[in-house]
Structure formats: structure tokens, C-alpha cells
Design a protein around this motif. Structure first.
Motif, PDB file in Angstrom:
ATOM      1  N   HIS A  74       0.840  -1.201   0.000  1.00 29.21           N
ATOM      2  CA  HIS A  74       0.000   0.000   0.000  1.00 29.21           C
ATOM      3  C   HIS A  74       0.874   1.250   0.000  1.00 29.21           C
ATOM      4  O   HIS A  74       0.593   2.228  -0.713  1.00 29.21           O
ATOM      5  CB  HIS A  74      -0.928  -0.020   1.211  1.00 29.21           C
ATOM      6  N   ALA A  75       1.949   1.237   0.811  1.00 28.35           N
ATOM      7  CA  ALA A  75       2.849   2.388   0.876  1.00 28.35           C
ATOM      8  C   ALA A  75       3.544   2.613  -0.463  1.00 28.35           C
ATOM      9  O   ALA A  75       3.715   3.757  -0.895  1.00 28.35           O
ATOM     10  CB  ALA A  75       3.873   2.182   1.992  1.00 28.35           C
ATOM     11  N   VAL A  84       1.661   6.672  -6.803  1.00 27.30           N
ATOM     12  CA  VAL A  84       0.536   7.518  -7.215  1.00 27.30           C
ATOM     13  C   VAL A  84       0.869   8.990  -6.976  1.00 27.30           C
ATOM     14  O   VAL A  84       0.613   9.852  -7.828  1.00 27.30           O
ATOM     15  CB  VAL A  84      -0.752   7.114  -6.459  1.00 27.30           C
ATOM     16  N   SER A  85       1.443   9.294  -5.826  1.00 25.56           N
ATOM     17  CA  SER A  85       1.802  10.680  -5.512  1.00 25.56           C
ATOM     18  C   SER A  85       2.832  11.214  -6.507  1.00 25.56           C
ATOM     19  O   SER A  85       2.747  12.360  -6.968  1.00 25.56           O
ATOM     20  CB  SER A  85       2.348  10.775  -4.090  1.00 25.56           C
ATOM     21  N   HIS A  86       3.813  10.380  -6.833  1.00 23.06           N
ATOM     22  CA  HIS A  86       4.838  10.789  -7.803  1.00 23.06           C
ATOM     23  C   HIS A  86       4.203  11.098  -9.161  1.00 23.06           C
ATOM     24  O   HIS A  86       4.492  12.142  -9.775  1.00 23.06           O
ATOM     25  CB  HIS A  86       5.873   9.679  -7.941  1.00 23.06           C
ATOM     26  N   ASP A 146       1.716  10.552  -0.148  1.00 19.45           N
ATOM     27  CA  ASP A 146       2.833   9.854   0.490  1.00 19.45           C
ATOM     28  C   ASP A 146       3.500  10.639   1.608  1.00 19.45           C
ATOM     29  O   ASP A 146       4.539  10.225   2.129  1.00 19.45           O
ATOM     30  CB  ASP A 146       3.882   9.473  -0.556  1.00 19.45           C
ATOM     31  N   GLY A 147       2.952  11.794   1.972  1.00 22.37           N
ATOM     32  CA  GLY A 147       3.526  12.571   3.061  1.00 22.37           C
ATOM     33  C   GLY A 147       4.636  13.512   2.647  1.00 22.37           C
ATOM     34  O   GLY A 147       5.144  14.282   3.467  1.00 22.37           O
ATOM     35  N   ARG A 148       5.033  13.479   1.391  1.00 20.57           N
ATOM     36  CA  ARG A 148       6.046  14.401   0.888  1.00 20.57           C
ATOM     37  C   ARG A 148       5.363  15.626   0.287  1.00 20.57           C
ATOM     38  O   ARG A 148       4.153  15.623   0.079  1.00 20.57           O
ATOM     39  CB  ARG A 148       6.922  13.694  -0.147  1.00 20.57           C
ATOM     40  N   PRO A 149       6.108  16.701  -0.002  1.00 23.09           N
ATOM     41  CA  PRO A 149       5.493  17.940  -0.485  1.00 23.09           C
ATOM     42  C   PRO A 149       4.567  17.714  -1.677  1.00 23.09           C
ATOM     43  O   PRO A 149       4.983  17.167  -2.704  1.00 23.09           O
ATOM     44  CB  PRO A 149       6.711  18.796  -0.868  1.00 23.09           C
ATOM     45  N   ILE A 150       3.325  18.156  -1.524  1.00 20.99           N
ATOM     46  CA  ILE A 150       2.339  17.910  -2.584  1.00 20.99           C
ATOM     47  C   ILE A 150       1.239  18.970  -2.572  1.00 20.99           C
ATOM     48  O   ILE A 150       0.180  18.782  -3.143  1.00 20.99           O
ATOM     49  CB  ILE A 150       1.742  16.483  -2.428  1.00 20.99           C
ATOM     50  N   GLY A 151       1.504  20.116  -1.922  1.00 19.84           N
ATOM     51  CA  GLY A 151       0.521  21.193  -1.893  1.00 19.84           C
ATOM     52  C   GLY A 151       0.134  21.647  -3.287  1.00 19.84           C
ATOM     53  O   GLY A 151       0.915  21.521  -4.238  1.00 19.84           O
TER      54      GLY A 151
END
Length: 303
Positions: A11-12, A18-20, A95-100
Motif C-alpha cells: 500500500h505504501a 501515485v503521488s509521484h 505519500d507525506g512528501r510535499p504535494i501542496g
């Protein structure tokens, strides 16, 4: 236990991919599709996914990336439904990384290969040499991307009390109070409308003129989290049958002085992406409160 750990790990990995892809494409729908295809490979997943994103070569803007601010919030609103607009991403898919949204919008303004290099190097932590091997972008291209990457002022922190008062003001359709939550240089934009507005006073005039709400109870706001930022799913009363239907998703950028940016997304397919109903019957538990919202009862009366 081992199976459970494998499931959590898988899942992680998917969330990260997906976030990338979302940072590359600006579309959660397309990001999930590319991530799914990439996960079928046994090679470097991020390299494969990045190259697939580059093959699409899509630019997804916000209205602020396309034109100057409008100075007539009471005039006719221009829109371009044919544009592929930037979309928000639900927090539970990140994923908790910058995505604003400010970051993703700024990434979308870069050429696709520069965007890919910047994401891989500065968000995923790849070395410039590895970036070059994966997508053929040079260190000079990476430097160029960093030079032109300008996300502006980012979201600072959620303010539960402010958000609760903001929601109440919308549900009461109290435009002067709504206006007071915005800073003097705040921005309001709302794809697919290309018209966007700067300044609390203009935002208030826009809402007073163009919002279909007429009185208290016409709108119900359900709290959401998108791109690491607070927001609301807005449901508007349909006078024909007296129920609240999906209307827009708002994503807010907060600073210590108030709301500096609001993006209202009118793409109703996003409600499904955020696991929200098209027709409001009950309200889910708020991510900002310990208990479900007390205005569930009032919303139920309109069903």
C-alpha cells in the motif's frame, strides 16, 4: 502477521507511486492509471512511471497560470471546459512528501522533462547522475528547473476554529463574514472558469453576485483534506426537490493572517475521487473535530 506487513508495504509503495505520478501529471485519475501499469514492471518503478508520464506530455494549469486577475467580480465569468485542469488529490492517497496545490501548480508550469528532473532529485532524493540515467535530463537542465520553480507562499497549518467559523459563515450565507476570513491579497480561482480574482473585497463581491445560494441553509459544507490542505465539499440546495447536491470542492491555503488562496473545483467527478456522494443525506465525521458535526440534523431535514 507477515501477510499484513506485506499488505501495508504494498500500500505504501502504491501511495508513493501515485503521488509521484500526480506531481508529474496534475491529475489523480491519470496518476492512478500510470501507477497501476508501472506496478506490473519488475524494473525501477519510478523510472518506468516517470517515462510513462513524459509520454503523455500533458500540461494541467490553474486559471492563475493562464491569465491576469479579473477586475470585475460582478461581470460575466469566462470559462474553458475544454482545458485539462489541475485536479486536487485526497490526502489518503498521498505519500507525506510535499504535494501542496501551490507546489503541483508550479511544477506544471515547468517543461515536462525539467519537472521530472526536479521531482526525482528534490522530492524523491535521487542523485543528478541517477536522474540522467533514468530520463536523460542533464544536471544543467535540473539547475534550470530549480531556477524557474516558484511555488509561492504555501499552506502553513490548519486552524480548526477558523475553518469551523468559515463553514458556518457559508452555511448561513453570511457574505461579509466570509469576506473577513480572506487576506487583502487573497486569491480565489475556480476551474473551469478562467476568471480569477484577487483581494478579499473582490472575493466577497464575486460570492455575493454569482453564488446560487440565497439564504441560510442553501449550502452544506463537508470538511475534506486535499494536498495536505484543508477544504470543503460544498453541497447546494436544489430548490426543485429541496435536497443538497454536489456543487464544488474548495481547497484552502491558510497563513497566520487568514486564507490567502481558495480554489473551488467544479468538476463533479472529483466527488467520487474523494469518496463523497453526489446527493447529501448524512455528514461524515469531520477531520477537524473530535465528534461528527452537529448540523447533521439540519441537513437531514432537507432530504
Amino acid at each position: 502477521m507477515a501477510d499484513r506487513l506485506d499488505e501495508v508495504s504494498a500500500h505504501a509503495v502504491r501511495r508513493g507511486l501515485v503521488s509521484h505520478c500526480y506531481r508529474m501529471l496534475g491529475s489523480i485519475t491519470e496518476a492512478q492509471q500510470v501507477a497501476t501499469l508501472s506496478l506490473q514492471s519488475s524494473d525501477d518503478l519510478y523510472a518506468i512511471a516517470t517515462r510513462q508520464c513524459l509520454d503523455q506530455d500533458v500540461w494541467r494549469p490553474l486559471p492563475t497560470s493562464m491569465a491576469a486577475a479579473s477586475d470585475d467580480p460582478e461581470g460575466r465569468l469566462q470559462q474553458s471546459p475544454e482545458v485539462l485542469w489541475l485536479e486536487p488529490i485526497p490526502d489518503d492517497l498521498t505519500d507525506g512528501r510535499p504535494i501542496g496545490l501551490d507546489i503541483v501548480a508550479a511544477l506544471q508550469r515547468l517543461p515536462a522533462r525539467h519537472r521530472a528532473a526536479l521531482i526525482l532529485a528534490d522530492i524523491e532524493g535521487w542523485t543528478p547522475a541517477r536522474v540522467t540515467d533514468a530520463i536523460g535530463v542533464s544536471a544543467a537542465d535540473l539547475d534550470e528547473a530549480r531556477l524557474h520553480f516558484d511555488p509561492g507562499q504555501s499552506h502553513v497549518a490548519d486552524d480548526a476554529a477558523l475553518l469551523d467559523r468559515y463553514r458556518a459563515a457559508f452555511e448561513l450565507y453570511d457574505v461579509p463574514t466570509i469576506t473577513g476570513f480572506f487576506t487583502d491579497d487573497a486569491i480565489w480561482e475556480m476551474p473551469p472558469f478562467t476568471s480569477w480574482f484577487r483581494g478579499a473585497r473582490n472575493i466577497g463581491r464575486l460570492i455575493a453576485t454569482h453564488c446560487p445560494a440565497k439564504e441560510a441553509g442553501d449550502q452544506v459544507l463537508v470538511p475534506i483534506k486535499a494536498n495536505g490542505q484543508p477544504g470543503f465539499a460544498v453541497y447546494m440546495r436544489d430548490p426543485a426537490d429541496n435536497v443538497h447536491r454536489a456543487f464544488q470542492l474548495q481547497v484552502l491555503t491558510l497563513t497566520a493572517t487568514g486564507i490567502i488562496h481558495a480554489i473551488a473545483f467544479f468538476d463533479l467527478t472529483l466527488f467520487e475521487t474523494f469518496n463523497l456522494p453526489d446527493l447529501l443525506t448524512t455528514l461524515p465525521k469531520s477531520p477537524y473535530e473530535a465528534q461528527p458535526s452537529l448540523h447533521v440534523t439540519r441537513a437531514d431535514k432537507h432530504d
